[in-house]
Design a protein around this motif. Structure first.
Motif, PDB file in Angstrom:
ATOM      1  N   TYR A  22      -8.611   8.146   3.902  1.00 24.68           N
ATOM      2  CA  TYR A  22      -8.660   7.200   5.008  1.00 24.68           C
ATOM      3  C   TYR A  22     -10.078   6.918   5.502  1.00 24.68           C
ATOM      4  O   TYR A  22     -10.261   6.282   6.518  1.00 24.68           O
ATOM      5  CB  TYR A  22      -7.775   7.692   6.158  1.00 24.68           C
ATOM      6  CG  TYR A  22      -6.359   7.799   5.704  1.00 24.68           C
ATOM      7  CD1 TYR A  22      -5.598   6.658   5.489  1.00 24.68           C
ATOM      8  CD2 TYR A  22      -5.790   9.029   5.404  1.00 24.68           C
ATOM      9  CE1 TYR A  22      -4.311   6.739   5.013  1.00 24.68           C
ATOM     10  CE2 TYR A  22      -4.492   9.112   4.940  1.00 24.68           C
ATOM     11  CZ  TYR A  22      -3.762   7.972   4.745  1.00 24.68           C
ATOM     12  OH  TYR A  22      -2.493   8.054   4.260  1.00 24.68           O
ATOM     13  N   ALA A  24     -13.947   5.206   5.074  1.00 25.64           N
ATOM     14  CA  ALA A  24     -14.490   3.916   4.658  1.00 25.64           C
ATOM     15  C   ALA A  24     -16.001   4.010   4.812  1.00 25.64           C
ATOM     16  O   ALA A  24     -16.531   5.081   5.129  1.00 25.64           O
ATOM     17  CB  ALA A  24     -13.901   2.786   5.516  1.00 25.64           C
ATOM     18  N   SER A  86     -10.031   5.433  13.893  1.00 21.14           N
ATOM     19  CA  SER A  86      -9.184   4.695  12.953  1.00 21.14           C
ATOM     20  C   SER A  86      -8.760   5.596  11.800  1.00 21.14           C
ATOM     21  O   SER A  86      -7.614   5.562  11.359  1.00 21.14           O
ATOM     22  CB  SER A  86      -9.893   3.438  12.436  1.00 21.14           C
ATOM     23  OG  SER A  86     -11.024   3.763  11.673  1.00 21.14           O
ATOM     24  N   MET A  87      -9.693   6.431  11.308  1.00 22.77           N
ATOM     25  CA  MET A  87      -9.371   7.354  10.226  1.00 22.77           C
ATOM     26  C   MET A  87      -8.331   8.382  10.684  1.00 22.77           C
ATOM     27  O   MET A  87      -7.357   8.652   9.981  1.00 22.77           O
ATOM     28  CB  MET A  87     -10.629   8.057   9.743  1.00 22.77           C
ATOM     29  CG  MET A  87     -10.381   9.035   8.600  1.00 22.77           C
ATOM     30  SD  MET A  87     -11.883   9.849   8.027  1.00 22.77           S
ATOM     31  CE  MET A  87     -12.355  10.765   9.467  1.00 22.77           C
ATOM     32  N   CYS A  90      -4.802   6.649  11.103  1.00 22.37           N
ATOM     33  CA  CYS A  90      -4.161   6.358   9.821  1.00 22.37           C
ATOM     34  C   CYS A  90      -3.665   7.636   9.159  1.00 22.37           C
ATOM     35  O   CYS A  90      -2.594   7.668   8.558  1.00 22.37           O
ATOM     36  CB  CYS A  90      -5.122   5.628   8.881  1.00 22.37           C
ATOM     37  SG  CYS A  90      -5.365   3.911   9.307  1.00 22.37           S
ATOM     38  N   SER A  91      -4.445   8.686   9.283  1.00 22.98           N
ATOM     39  CA  SER A  91      -4.047   9.971   8.712  1.00 22.98           C
ATOM     40  C   SER A  91      -2.784  10.496   9.389  1.00 22.98           C
ATOM     41  O   SER A  91      -1.849  10.947   8.728  1.00 22.98           O
ATOM     42  CB  SER A  91      -5.192  10.973   8.855  1.00 22.98           C
ATOM     43  OG  SER A  91      -4.816  12.228   8.367  1.00 22.98           O
ATOM     44  N   CYS A 122      -4.362  -0.095   8.609  1.00 28.45           N
ATOM     45  CA  CYS A 122      -4.606   1.099   7.795  1.00 28.45           C
ATOM     46  C   CYS A 122      -5.090   0.739   6.385  1.00 28.45           C
ATOM     47  O   CYS A 122      -5.735   1.550   5.744  1.00 28.45           O
ATOM     48  CB  CYS A 122      -3.370   1.993   7.730  1.00 28.45           C
ATOM     49  SG  CYS A 122      -3.218   3.052   9.185  1.00 28.45           S
ATOM     50  N   LYS A 125      -8.911  -0.068   7.282  1.00 27.49           N
ATOM     51  CA  LYS A 125      -9.429   1.191   7.832  1.00 27.49           C
ATOM     52  C   LYS A 125     -10.543   1.057   8.852  1.00 27.49           C
ATOM     53  O   LYS A 125     -10.969   2.026   9.427  1.00 27.49           O
ATOM     54  CB  LYS A 125      -9.898   2.118   6.712  1.00 27.49           C
ATOM     55  CG  LYS A 125      -8.828   2.505   5.755  1.00 27.49           C
ATOM     56  CD  LYS A 125      -9.399   3.400   4.679  1.00 27.49           C
ATOM     57  CE  LYS A 125      -8.366   3.702   3.646  1.00 27.49           C
ATOM     58  NZ  LYS A 125      -8.491   2.965   2.444  1.00 27.49           N
ATOM     59  N   ARG A 126     -11.066  -0.132   9.090  1.00 27.62           N
ATOM     60  CA  ARG A 126     -12.163  -0.252  10.053  1.00 27.62           C
ATOM     61  C   ARG A 126     -11.661  -0.486  11.466  1.00 27.62           C
ATOM     62  O   ARG A 126     -12.263  -0.046  12.424  1.00 27.62           O
ATOM     63  CB  ARG A 126     -13.115  -1.360   9.631  1.00 27.62           C
ATOM     64  CG  ARG A 126     -13.947  -0.954   8.432  1.00 27.62           C
ATOM     65  CD  ARG A 126     -14.844  -2.057   8.058  1.00 27.62           C
ATOM     66  NE  ARG A 126     -14.031  -3.152   7.559  1.00 27.62           N
ATOM     67  CZ  ARG A 126     -14.387  -3.973   6.606  1.00 27.62           C
ATOM     68  NH1 ARG A 126     -15.552  -3.847   6.061  1.00 27.62           N
ATOM     69  NH2 ARG A 126     -13.592  -4.931   6.201  1.00 27.62           N
ATOM     70  N   ILE A 128      -7.956  -0.430  13.624  1.00 28.77           N
ATOM     71  CA  ILE A 128      -6.517  -0.203  13.681  1.00 28.77           C
ATOM     72  C   ILE A 128      -6.018  -0.816  14.978  1.00 28.77           C
ATOM     73  O   ILE A 128      -6.553  -0.540  16.055  1.00 28.77           O
ATOM     74  CB  ILE A 128      -6.177   1.310  13.665  1.00 28.77           C
ATOM     75  CG1 ILE A 128      -6.829   2.004  12.475  1.00 28.77           C
ATOM     76  CG2 ILE A 128      -4.673   1.521  13.676  1.00 28.77           C
ATOM     77  CD1 ILE A 128      -6.445   1.449  11.135  1.00 28.77           C
TER      78      ILE A 128
END
Length: 186
Positions: A22, A24, A86-87, A90-91, A122, A125-126, A128
């Motif tokens: 996740y 970027a 964001s990471m 998404c995770s 997601c 990824k930049r 959300i």
């Protein structure tokens, strides 16, 4: 030891962890966000670089709430998360079996009923984006006094500074900005 890739274009450096599902560009795992990382080059001497600011977490949420005709608190939440947030979002989302399980977790955490849930970004990824409507039957209009926690979403549940003795400092692993705009119509 941990390795991430980096490239310098002009005077700007960009970093990425190819093993992070996740991550970027300039969004690297929390464990890699350090103030002193060693950059190794093929044709010149290495140098120390600061990775602390590159994936800064930015979380912006707008909560609008009002009481419906039955005196029950209803409203909507719109949120945008960037960088490390964001990471992490998404995770967390991917660890759930499906969207329904993720929403059930939100319902339990915030003690509200949730409908019209949407989450986008997601794949990119930049940024959300998350939005939903809510209803909280525990807070009702009609009592003599009305007690409302304006931070009913996104507040800390436990104070990190309450230990009687502290052997280690309290660490915030990455820089972040949390912005909340909460509007109650009474």
């Amino acid at each position: 030891n941990y390795f991430i890739a980096g490239v310098t274009i002009g005077d700007k450096s960009y970093y990425m962890d190819a093993s992070s599902k996740y991550g970027a560009v300039n969004i690297i795992p929390v464990g890699c966000i350090v103030e002193n990382a060693r950059a190794v080059y093929k044709d010149k001497p290495g140098k120390w670089v600061d990775l602390h600011e590159i994936g800064k977490g930015i979380d912006v949420h707008i909560v609008t709430a009002q009481f419906d005709e039955n005196g029950v608190l209803t409203g909507s939440v719109i949120g945008n998360s960037r960088g490390v947030y964001s990471m992490l979002m998404c995770s967390a989302y991917s660890k759930k079996k499906d969207q329904e399980e993720y929403v059930d977790d939100l319902k339990a955490r915030y003690k509200v009923e949730i409908s019209d849930f949407e989450m986008n970004g997601c794949d990119d990824k930049r940024l959300i984006q998350q939005a939903f409507s809510f209803e909280n039957e525990e807070i009702t209009l009609g009592d003599e006094y009305l007690y409302i926690n304006p931070m009913m979403f996104y507040s800390f549940k436990d104070n990190a500074f309450k230990a009687e003795t502290r052997k280690l400092h309290i660490a915030f692993p990455y820089p972040y900005e949390d912005m909340r705009n909460v509007t109650f119509q009474i």
